[in-house]
Design a protein around this motif. Structure first.
Motif, mmCIF file in Angstrom:
data_model
loop_
_atom_site.group_PDB
_atom_site.id
_atom_site.type_symbol
_atom_site.label_atom_id
_atom_site.label_comp_id
_atom_site.label_asym_id
_atom_site.label_seq_id
_atom_site.Cartn_x
_atom_site.Cartn_y
_atom_site.Cartn_z
ATOM 1 N N UNK A 133 5.531 -2.418 1.070
ATOM 2 C CA UNK A 133 6.437 -2.743 -0.051
ATOM 3 C C UNK A 133 6.420 -4.359 0.019
ATOM 4 N N UNK A 134 7.048 -4.828 1.127
ATOM 5 C CA UNK A 134 7.241 -6.335 1.120
ATOM 6 C C UNK A 134 6.015 -7.144 0.877
ATOM 7 N N UNK A 135 4.394 -6.541 1.310
ATOM 8 C CA UNK A 135 3.401 -7.210 1.175
ATOM 9 C C UNK A 135 2.840 -7.218 -0.200
ATOM 10 N N UNK A 136 3.647 -6.548 -1.325
ATOM 11 C CA UNK A 136 3.326 -6.103 -2.759
ATOM 12 C C UNK A 136 3.794 -7.312 -3.467
ATOM 13 N N UNK A 137 4.686 -8.410 -3.170
ATOM 14 C CA UNK A 137 5.131 -9.489 -3.804
ATOM 15 C C UNK A 137 4.321 -10.713 -3.695
ATOM 16 N N UNK A 138 4.579 -11.583 -4.583
ATOM 17 C CA UNK A 138 3.976 -12.916 -4.656
ATOM 18 C C UNK A 138 5.072 -13.811 -4.517
#
Length: 383
Positions: free
Chosen positions: A315-320
């Motif tokens: 989940x955290x890796x899916x944000x820019x």
């Protein structure tokens, strides 16, 4: 380049916040950079005039930084021939009287929040400053933090579409003072000394929500004293009488719901000590003190609830990450520079004592909500 000297009476700078953020990282930092350019070829040189209760502490501080003006008399400080601005970073109960004295002396006013212990007093100070014709400002430093400036960039650019909600988490574990020294002064936990989470942080949440998202229209709050006994700076056990945690739900203009938890009895499992998540129809963002991450509608994943299997979504890796795109100075210093330009050049300045009174209003209503167990409307304020 011509230099103009402006004296600033600084009261309360022997305390943690007044010393670190206002004296060292703001006023002395402006001096270290050669002064404040005013845009007309002149440079403004701030000259601190330190005032406080302890002569020893003031002398030590002045000697440490090569300063020459200090006194334990507020009247003497205000009468100094260089004095044009009065700044207050004292404990809250001492603030109102000192501000009244400085306004009566014709000094421009810049003060930490809360500006007073009651809304009535805060509004009266704003009226006094207006009637005296002095420039006045209240510290609203979080608006100048890099993470929240990036968040405002997203809001102003229409990134979110229709904003639905705001969720805020603030706080950290403040040690009780027995087996490890507390990171905050003991007065923060005594209501009789102006302490308390609501009085401290709700003024912040007011200007953050008003200034970045939308005006606050109602508040429901629950408070707690999670740690009933603490140990003070002298090693004496004392009873905590002020709330050390507050859980607030705020209705904003446009039907936006904001919920902010504030606690000095929480251990941090966040990237930063404060984070705000804003969710909208077109995207979401999470902003802290320095960073801001976002996720657009088109890049939003489609998780499915299944408690029988371990989570596989990163989940955290899916944000820019929102890029800096500019250099960010210390937030306190940035607001100081705006206020100094306001005083000396007449440039516009929004964060006056009326804005400071709005923070006191929200804190007062929040405490009343907690006592009475009901939602409180937040009326418009005017002088």
């Amino acid at each position: 380049m011509p230099r103009r000297v402006i004296g600033i009476v600084m009261n309360g700078v022997t305390g943690r916040m007044g010393y670190r953020q206002h004296l060292v990282r703001s006023i002395l930092a402006i001096r270290d950079q050669g002064g404040l350019p005013l845009g007309d070829g002149d440079t403004l040189w701030p000259e601190p005039i330190l005032v406080g209760r302890s002569a020893d502490k003031l002398k030590d501080l002045a000697d440490r930084h090569g300063l020459t003006h200090w006194t334990t008399s507020l009247d003497e400080a205000l009468a100094h021939p260089l004095a044009e601005i009065y700044f207050d970073a004292q404990v809250t109960p001492a603030r109102e009287t000192a501000l009244r004295t400085a306004i009566a002396a014709g000094k421009h006013i810049y003060t930490e929040k809360p500006t007073a212990e009651s809304l009535e007093a805060a509004l009266d100070l704003a009226r006094l400053a207006r009637d005296a014709g002095v420039c006045n400002g209240a510290v609203q430093d979080k608006l100048f933090l890099p993470g929240l400036r990036k968040l405002k960039r997203l809001v102003d650019g229409g990134f979110f579409g229709r904003i639905l909600s705001v969720r805020g988490e603030f706080g950290y574990w403040v040690f009780e003072g027995d087996w490890q020294q507390a990171q905050r002064p003991s007065w923060n936990y005594r209501a009789e000394d102006g302490g308390g989470m609501v009085l401290d942080m709700f003024p912040h949440w007011r200007y953050v929500l008003d200034g970045i998202i939308a005006p606050v229209r109602s508040v429901y709050a629950h408070t707690a004293i999670h740690i009933p006994e603490r140990t003070d700076e002298r090693g004496q056990v004392y009873r905590a009488t002020a709330d050390d945690a507050a859980y607030g739900v705020f209705e904003l203009e446009g039907g936006i719901t904001a919920q902010i938890n504030s606690s000095w009895a929480v251990r941090v499992d966040r990237d930063e000590l404060v984070e705000f998540q804003v969710d909208g129809t077109e995207g979401s963002a999470v902003a802290g003190l320095r960073e801001c991450r976002f996720q657009h509608r088109a890049a939003t994943p489609k998780p499915v609830w299944n408690p029988d299997l371990p989570a596989t979504e990163p989940f955290r890796a899916q944000w820019q990450r929102v890029p800096d795109n500019e250099e960010f100075d210390n937030g306190f210093k940035a607001q100081w520079e705006l206020f100094l330009r306001h005083v000396t050049t007449g440039s516009p300045y929004h964060w006056d004592l009326l804005e400071g009174a709005k923070g006191v209003q929200l804190a007062e209503l929040g405490l009343r909500s907690a006592r009475e167990g009901r939602r409180m409307d937040v009326p418009e304020l005017s002088l």
